[in-house]
Design a protein around this motif. Structure first.
Motif, PDB file in Angstrom:
ATOM      1  N   LEU A   1      11.138  55.946   2.245  1.00 37.21           N
ATOM      2  CA  LEU A   1      11.512  55.418   3.558  1.00 37.21           C
ATOM      3  C   LEU A   1      10.367  55.608   4.547  1.00 37.21           C
ATOM      4  O   LEU A   1      10.024  54.690   5.302  1.00 37.21           O
ATOM      5  N   VAL A   2       9.765  56.800   4.530  1.00 39.06           N
ATOM      6  CA  VAL A   2       8.648  57.076   5.428  1.00 39.06           C
ATOM      7  C   VAL A   2       7.466  56.152   5.113  1.00 39.06           C
ATOM      8  O   VAL A   2       6.834  55.592   6.014  1.00 39.06           O
ATOM      9  N   ILE A   3       7.176  55.986   3.817  1.00 32.77           N
ATOM     10  CA  ILE A   3       6.060  55.116   3.418  1.00 32.77           C
ATOM     11  C   ILE A   3       6.316  53.677   3.880  1.00 32.77           C
ATOM     12  O   ILE A   3       5.418  53.001   4.401  1.00 32.77           O
ATOM     13  N   ALA A   4       7.541  53.195   3.686  1.00 33.96           N
ATOM     14  CA  ALA A   4       7.870  51.818   4.069  1.00 33.96           C
ATOM     15  C   ALA A   4       7.683  51.612   5.563  1.00 33.96           C
ATOM     16  O   ALA A   4       7.088  50.611   6.007  1.00 33.96           O
ATOM     17  N   LEU A   5       8.173  52.558   6.375  1.00 35.53           N
ATOM     18  CA  LEU A   5       8.025  52.417   7.822  1.00 35.53           C
ATOM     19  C   LEU A   5       6.566  52.566   8.231  1.00 35.53           C
ATOM     20  O   LEU A   5       6.092  51.875   9.153  1.00 35.53           O
ATOM     21  N   ALA A   6       5.848  53.443   7.564  1.00 37.45           N
ATOM     22  CA  ALA A   6       4.427  53.608   7.892  1.00 37.45           C
ATOM     23  C   ALA A   6       3.645  52.328   7.579  1.00 37.45           C
ATOM     24  O   ALA A   6       2.785  51.904   8.367  1.00 37.45           O
ATOM     25  N   LEU A   7       3.955  51.728   6.440  1.00 40.06           N
ATOM     26  CA  LEU A   7       3.288  50.473   6.096  1.00 40.06           C
ATOM     27  C   LEU A   7       3.640  49.370   7.086  1.00 40.06           C
ATOM     28  O   LEU A   7       2.799  48.538   7.447  1.00 40.06           O
ATOM     29  N   LEU A   8       4.895  49.358   7.524  1.00 34.39           N
ATOM     30  CA  LEU A   8       5.288  48.358   8.518  1.00 34.39           C
ATOM     31  C   LEU A   8       4.493  48.553   9.803  1.00 34.39           C
ATOM     32  O   LEU A   8       4.033  47.587  10.414  1.00 34.39           O
ATOM     33  N   TRP A   9       4.321  49.796  10.197  1.00 34.09           N
ATOM     34  CA  TRP A   9       3.618  50.079  11.459  1.00 34.09           C
ATOM     35  C   TRP A   9       2.139  49.696  11.381  1.00 34.09           C
ATOM     36  O   TRP A   9       1.512  49.443  12.390  1.00 34.09           O
ATOM     37  N   LYS A  10       1.598  49.647  10.192  1.00 35.32           N
ATOM     38  CA  LYS A  10       0.187  49.309  10.031  1.00 35.32           C
ATOM     39  C   LYS A  10      -0.060  47.801   9.977  1.00 35.32           C
ATOM     40  O   LYS A  10      -1.206  47.363   9.966  1.00 35.32           O
ATOM     41  N   GLN A  11       1.012  47.032   9.931  1.00 36.06           N
ATOM     42  CA  GLN A  11       0.851  45.584   9.865  1.00 36.06           C
ATOM     43  C   GLN A  11       0.440  45.041  11.221  1.00 36.06           C
ATOM     44  O   GLN A  11       1.083  45.330  12.243  1.00 36.06           O
TER      45      GLN A  11
END
Length: 1425
Positions: A1230-1240
């Motif tokens: 979950l943390v990785i998914a949100l972190a990747l979203l924030w980097k978009q």
């Protein structure tokens, strides 16, 4: 600044979604050209505008005909999401050529721009930042106030020379093209003071605020002023006082009443000691306290019920009022709107909810709410009786604890006596003792067997008056168990406190536009409760079938034979025995050829002959053990009884109701308390941990939500509800029920399904020998006289050679009888021995033919398990001969020493070592002066002459070695407990594999007069060292029942220490078998006993898991009955037990995981001020948990027993590493998914920036929610996939076909929703744009996206990234569970256990000097998990 903009965007601007732009190239061109017209009618849809913050849209290009969502139209619970005004369809007549020019002369970029205007607003398809969108609407007091850059001309710069008309909804009609606004269009602006809409503009999102910020601020201020001006409800008004003042008064009266009744005004004579009439629990100390009804108490009780119902009614009323205030639809238009302010109605709901929650739970605490409103009363006057038991706590720190049960006092209609039932026992009021006493009559009091056999008394029976008196004492001959009903089971299940908690949790979903989730949550909870109730009903019904009393009985009363109902029979009645089921215990007074089937009670597979009471015992008092052959127990089926007159077969009733043998067994079943596993105590700690977590998460959520606390309260309660999953109590019941059904399919019945879980932890298995490990029948081998013990069993012709004197002994020394067909009935050893004498023929119960001689029976004594003998007196001609048959050891003690051959002991041991079942027979001449019918057993069983031995071969069942081998591989120790010679038991143990062939065996053979145990080697009878000092390597033990009892009596700890090395217990009486099994139970081993009934009955009940090999489907002798009488039932029960325990823990972990994942999701949602859309909630809180949790236990048992037993600890390393590991992995992804979203890059300008959570219907249309749902939603599925690995207790992963089906379907759903951007993904509002928007759960038409950018579609590359994360999450979860938890961790535990075992394991350690095991006693408080 961004947050302010977002707030305003969700509050006002998205109303622009309601209209259709004139410039949209997506308009439908309906109709066709004809020769006489150059015009085309362009029809716009009927648009639904919203008067609240964010409207709903209807798409012109989407046909509503035949759409899949219309299948649910018309359902009453589908409310309008907000009040709407339906506008009529408008038609604009325009020049076709101009339209064509307008559409096709635009640049490609402009074409793409207009293509995205399907619902009237622009969605940027480029994923650039900043993003282009339709600006929030500019609302003004009049169109003249519109800024110059918010006009139709500015909205259409490419055709600025055209003439436009501004429509009320912000669209522009091109008059040059002949278009016109619909006069019925209304402004979507939310604030009434600013009711006009300026022309909609397409621009960069940030530019919109730079252009129109002042107008947005004015509109926001207008809305706030309107909200502040809403009329407020006065909570001190008459209507509200009418609610809370009576509530306060009733609550105060309740507490005052309880204080007065319980403390202030005790009644003398209302308490007394209650005698516990339950067999084996007489030491329990109970007190009885009487209560009676009063008018005040009854009224108070009624008011309490009314208040409880009123709380539910108020919650319903306030829920409806919320939707009335929200103007939710036509169905609510006629209802009066009491609350104008949304905050107030939600606040009122919360106050009622919290007050009701606390109030109802306080009343759920007592054992009986009704009992609170009775007053203490003198015992003869009570209507309710409380039984209170004061018990010492197992934990010294907690002091004393109490157990309370309430019983209703009734009045017997026939006798007028007062009585109640407590634990199936009837208690009646004894006026002489001024208290209730057990309703039990002792028919042996002041009476002997001789009195019963008196003919005058036998034919007179009881008087009617005495029978009525006795009926008032003992009550009807029934077992006090009401016939279960499915409705009653459901009511009992849903009356538990857990469902009260669930009820209030469901109510929190009802308002706040979450009513559809209240429906889903109700379905989930009702489904779980119904499943538990149905399984409980089936178990109760199985027991009830065993308790039914039906039919008539023939009794002698007042000297006449009459028919009475079976329920009216009382102890002391003289009854005529007839074929059929017996419903009471009775002793036979007179009979001829009486055969019964006792399989339902004892598991005995063969019919048993019964004989009348022995007149020789006339001076003795009747005892069921001493007179077993003359006793018929309730539950026994009478097969045959002699003909003749109506007084030919008579019996006296000794016990009725729950005091019968059958009643005792059923009482044990009903009062059986399942073995307490570790999880039974750990679950309280787990509950405490979850409550602490709940408090922390609730605090975090309240901190995160920046909106009004009323909305934050709902978020917090939702988190609290998911911390304790609703289906948690069902997982063990479902797993057990499924395994029980599978056992029934294998013809293994189960009367106590809770025993299945215990079977999963069995460590020690005890087996009877004859009929269990070996075949039921015996093969006759030989019969040899004292002088020919070592000779061949056959003569020169090859026939079995039997000496005449032994032929006579075999022909008469037995208890055989015959049925109407002439078949021999009796023990197998007697039948085989009698059949070996070909010239013998049983004439009747009184005589036998041997050749041409008729031999008459004068007296017969059945086999006695204590003396190990049976005897008979017969008359042959004028000679009266005594024959005694029994075990060689027992017979040798009764014989004159000079008659015993010198090699007799050696011969007996030789036969025993070779598996020969040997009986010895002795004789004497009867010279007594007494009449033979008065002779006692002790009169003839002495000073005998040894006659010879009879040898039988007991063939081992072909499946026995494989079963023992599988048990050994499954780390289950096996032992034999038999009444046969210990050497015979060793022979069978080695042949079956219980003892390895290369093992040496030391036998505890006897106890000397000076209390010293004699230990010998089984191979040569040489003396062996005392195993209490040391046990040589490669050596095991065997012992007799005598040695075991001696050890247990003088050194219990050493007895159990030696017992761990003992594999054969020989010459055991039924009580010895019970002693062996119960001792291991007491010292912490989970035990199993398997026998064929009869003398195994006690041991079967003493073990944790009893398996009877019997063909009686209604057997209550053991929790499990193998109808096929196959020993493989043992491994099947153990495999299902391990499977059920593993499945229960898998489901348990999944339910906890589901709760944790959802709790984390809701905390994250609170942090972002978002929530899931409707279909997301339906799947996450309904469909996925139900399908996955209920399909996990469907996995079949493994084909073989694992070397390890499944864990029974919730907080053990296996369970914690599994649950915490998977949870950590899920949280990491979950943390990785949100972190990747924030980097978009594309996401930086599309973040959700609002902290307004007042309208939950708009909070799910954003990228944050989409990512959280797609990633964590699949964790519901991937976690279940990980827990579906059954290690070695359940079948392979793919063998759980139902689970695999659901896993495949939901995986396909989630992966498709992730990678596609169409109507399917729009179900969950993920990867969705307005072109594909579909209906919500609670709407009847498609609804547009409610965010600033009109889309949640993500770039294809990022979708692929999310899909990769989901697959990686699945792989890592499964790898963790399969490789780490189920493979690596057990090896680590084994290594640790091996280190401990080498030093201090199983109560023993190795002396390296002598290479011997030194015995150390196991502590009394040891606990085996």
């Amino acid at each position: 600044m961004l947050a302010i903009r977002r707030v305003f965007a969700t509050a006002v601007a998205l109303g622009s979604l309601a209209s259709v732009g004139v410039l949209g190239s997506n308009i439908d061109i309906n109709g066709s050209s004809n020769a006489g017209s150059l015009t085309t009618v362009i029809e716009f849809p009927a648009i639904e505008l919203d008067s609240s913050k964010i409207p709903s849209i209807s798409a012109s290009h989407q046909s509503s005909e035949g759409s899949w969502w219309h299948a649910l139209d018309g359902i009453p619970f589908l409310l309008s999401r907000r009040s709407k005004r339906k506008l009529s369809r408008k038609s604009i007549v325009t020049n076709e050529a101009a339209v064509a020019s307008r559409r096709f002369d635009l640049p490609d970029v402009e074409q793409q721009k207009h293509r995205s205007l399907a619902f009237g607003d622009y969605a940027d398809p480029t994923f650039n930042c900043p993003a282009t969108t339709t600006c929030p609407l500019v609302c003004v007091n009049s169109t003249d106030d519109c800024p110059s850059d918010a006009t139709c001309a500015s909205a259409n710069p490419d055709v600025a020379d055209h003439e436009f008309e501004l429509c009320n909804d912000g669209t522009c009609a091109d008059k040059t093209l002949g278009q016109a606004c619909d006069a019925e269009l209304e402004s979507p602006c939310a604030c009434g003071g600013l009711g006009f809409t300026c022309a909609k503009q397409i621009d960069l999102y940030d530019n919109c605020f730079e252009r129109f910020q002042s107008f947005y601020d004015t509109n926001t201020e207008c809305i706030e002023n309107e909200e502040e001006s809403l009329p407020q409800v006065d909570f001190n008004g008459p209507a509200f006082k009418a609610c809370y003042i009576p509530f306060i008064i009733i609550t105060v009266l309740m507490f005052l009443w309880c204080a007065y009744n319980q403390r202030i005004a005790p009644v003398e004579g209302s308490n007394a000691v209650l005698e516990c009439a339950i067999k084996g629990k007489e030491s329990e100390k109970w007190t009885q306290t009487g209560y009676k009804r009063t008018i005040i108490g009854t009224v108070l009780h009624g008011l309490i019920i009314i208040v409880q119902l009123a709380i539910q009614g108020l919650l319903l009323f306030l829920t409806i009022q919320y939707y009335v205030q929200q103007e939710a639809g036509p169905a609510l238009e006629n209802l009066k709107m009491i609350f104008q302010d949304e905050i107030q109605v939600l606040m009122a709901f919360q106050i009622v909810w919290m007050t009701g929650f606390v109030w109802c739970f306080l009343l759920k605490y007592p054992s009986s709410i009704r009992s609170l409103f009775y007053v203490a009363a003198f015992l003869p006057m009570q209507h309710m009786l409380r039984s209170l038991r004061r018990m010492k706590s197992e934990n010294a720190d907690t002091g004393l604890r109490y157990k309370t049960e309430y019983c209703k006092v009734r009045i017997d209609e026939k006798t007028g006596s007062r009585y109640f039932y407590f634990r199936m026992r009837r208690y009646f009021y004894d006026e002489t003792e001024n208290k209730f006493v057990p309703g039990r009559l002792d028919v042996t009091e002041d009476s002997t067997i001789g009195n019963w056999l008196d003919k005058d008394r036998m034919h007179q029976g009881l008087s009617s008056q005495e029978a009525t008196r006795r009926l008032g004492v003992v009550g009807p001959n029934v077992l006090d168990l009401k016939k279960p009903t499915i409705l009653g089971s459901i009511v009992r299940e849903f009356s538990k406190p857990f469902y009260l908690y669930q009820n209030f949790m469901v109510w929190t979903w009802a308002p706040y536009w979450y009513y559809y989730m209240a429906i889903v949550q109700t379905v989930v909870r009702v489904t779980g409760g119904m499943v538990v109730a149905i399984f409980q009903y089936m178990g109760d019904m199985n027991l009830y079938q065993l308790m039914v009393v039906d039919g008539m009985a023939e009794v002698i009363r007042d000297g006449e034979l009459m028919s009475v109902d079976q329920t009216d029979v009382v102890p002391g009645d003289i009854v005529r025995v007839t074929p059929g089921l017996s419903y009471f215990d009775m002793a036979i007074l007179k009979s001829e050829r009486l055969l019964v089937d006792e399989s339902a009670l004892t598991g005995e597979v063969h019919p048993v002959a019964k004989i009348p009471l022995d007149p020789a015992n006339s001076g003795q008092v009747y005892n069921t053990k001493m007179c077993k052959s003359s006793t018929i127990s309730a539950g026994t089926t009478v097969l045959e009884c002699g003909g003749g007159d109506e007084y030919n077969v008579l019996a006296i009733v000794t016990q009725t109701g729950s005091f019968t043998s059958k009643g005792e067994l059923l009482s044990d079943v009903l009062s059986y308390e399942r073995h307490q596993f570790k999880f039974d105590t750990e679950v309280k700690l787990v509950l405490f941990i979850l409550l602490v977590e709940m408090a922390i998460l609730v605090s975090v959520v309240l901190h995160f939500i920046e909106d009004h606390w009323v909305y934050a309260w709902f978020y917090a309660v939702f988190v609290a509800g998911t911390c304790l999953p609703p289906l948690l109590p069902t997982v063990f019941v479902v797993s057990v029920g499924i395994s029980c059904k599978r056992l029934q399919a294998q013809r293994i019945t189960c009367t106590d399904s809770t025993g299945i879980l215990v079977a999963g932890k069995v460590k020690k298995a005890f087996f009877d020998k004859t009929g269990t490990l070996t075949e039921q029948g015996l093969s006759f081998v030989s019969a040899r006289t004292s002088n020919d013990l070592g000779k061949s069993a056959t003569n020169t012709s090859g026939e079995v050679d039997i000496d005449p004197i032994l032929q006579l002994g075999l022909s008469v020394c037995h208890t055989l009888t015959s049925n109407a067909s002439g078949d021999l009935i009796g023990p197998a050893v007697d039948r085989m021995g009698f059949s070996a004498v070909r010239s013998a023929r049983l004439v009747n119960e009184h005589s036998v033919m041997l050749g041409d001689d008729t031999i008459k029976y004068l007296k017969r004594f059945e086999f006695d398990h204590h003396s190990m003998t049976q005897s008979v007196i017969v008359q042959r001609g004028e000679e009266k001969i005594v024959f005694v048959k029994g075990s060689p050891e027992a017979i040798s003690k009764l014989c004159v020493p000079s008659s015993i051959p010198s090699d007799f002991a050696d011969h007996a041991r030789y036969c025993a070592r070779n598996g020969i079942y040997q009986l010895a027979i002795a004789r004497s001449t009867y010279t007594g002066s007494e009449e033979t019918h008065e002779v006692q057993r002790s009169d003839i069983e002495n000073d005998l002459t040894f006659t010879g031995c009879i040898n039988f071969q007991n063939t081992m069942k072909h499946e026995t070695p494989s079963v023992i081998s599988e048990l050994r591989e499954g780390n289950v120790e096996s032992a034999i407990v038999t009444g046969d010679n210990v050497l015979t038991g060793i022979y069978i143990a080695k042949k079956s594999g219980i003892i390895a062939p290369n093992k040496n065996v030391i036998i505890g053979i006897s106890v000397s007069d000076d209390e010293v145990i004699q230990w010998v080697h089984a191979s040569d009878d040489s003396d062996a060292g005392d195993p209490l000092v040391s046990i040589p390597e490669n050596t095991v033990l065997a012992m007799t029942g005598e040695v075991w009892n001696h050890l247990l009596r003088y050194d219990p700890k050493s007895a159990i220490a030696l017992g761990n090395h003992t594999f054969v217990y020989g010459r055991c009486t039924p009580n010895d078998k019970v002693s062996v099994v119960s001792t291991f139970v007491q010292y912490g081993d989970i035990t199993l006993m398997c026998g064929d009934g009869g003398n195994d009955c006690g041991a079967l009940k003493a073990a944790h898991v009893g398996i009877a090999l019997s063909d009686a489907e209604a057997s209550v002798v053991a929790p499990f009955t193998s109808l096929d009488k196959n020993i493989t039932s043992v491994t099947e029960v153990l495999k299902e037990g391990r499977c059920a325990l593993a499945s229960a823990f898998a489901s348990y972990k999944y339910m906890l995981m589901y709760g944790q994942v959802e709790s984390i999701n809701q905390v994250v949602n609170a942090y972002f001020s978002i929530t899931f859309s409707e279909w997301c909630w339906v799947f996450m809180d309904g469909i996925w948990p139900i399908t996955m949790a209920f399909s996990l236990p469907l996995s079949k048992a493994a084909k073989t027993l694992s070397p390890k037993r499944p864990t029974a600890s919730i907080l053990g390393p296996h369970t914690l590493s599994s649950a915490c590991g998977v949870l950590s992995i899920n949280f990491l992804f979950l943390v990785i998914a949100l972190a990747l979203l924030w980097k978009q890059d594309w996401f930086q300008c599309r973040m959700w920036g609002s902290n307004d959570v007042s309208n939950v219907t708009v909070l799910g249309d954003n990228y944050e929610t989409s990512v959280i749902f797609l990633v964590t939603g699949y964790q519901y599925i991937s976690s279940a996939a990980a827990f579906n690995f059954g290690y070695t207790y359940r079948a392979g992963w793919f063998k759980n076909y139902v689970f695999v089906f659901f896993f495949s379907v939901w995986t396909a759903f989630q992966f498709t929703a992730t990678m596609s951007a169409n109507k399917f993904s729009c179900i969950w509002r993920a990867n969705c744009d307005n072109d594909n928007a579909v209906r919500f759960v609670t709407s009847t038409e498609p609804e547009a996206l409610y965010n600033d950018f009109n889309t949640t579609v993500m770039p294809t590359s990022f979708r692929g990234t999310l899909l990769g994360l989901m697959i990686a999450n699945l792989i890592l979860n499964c790898a963790w569970e399969y490789l780490v938890v189920n493979r690596m961790l057990p090896k680590v535990n084994d290594e640790i256990a091996g280190i401990k075992s080498s030093q201090h394991a199983s109560g023993e350690y190795v002396d390296t000097a002598t290479n011997a095991y030194l015995i150390k006693p196991i502590p009394a408080d040891s606990e085996v998990a």
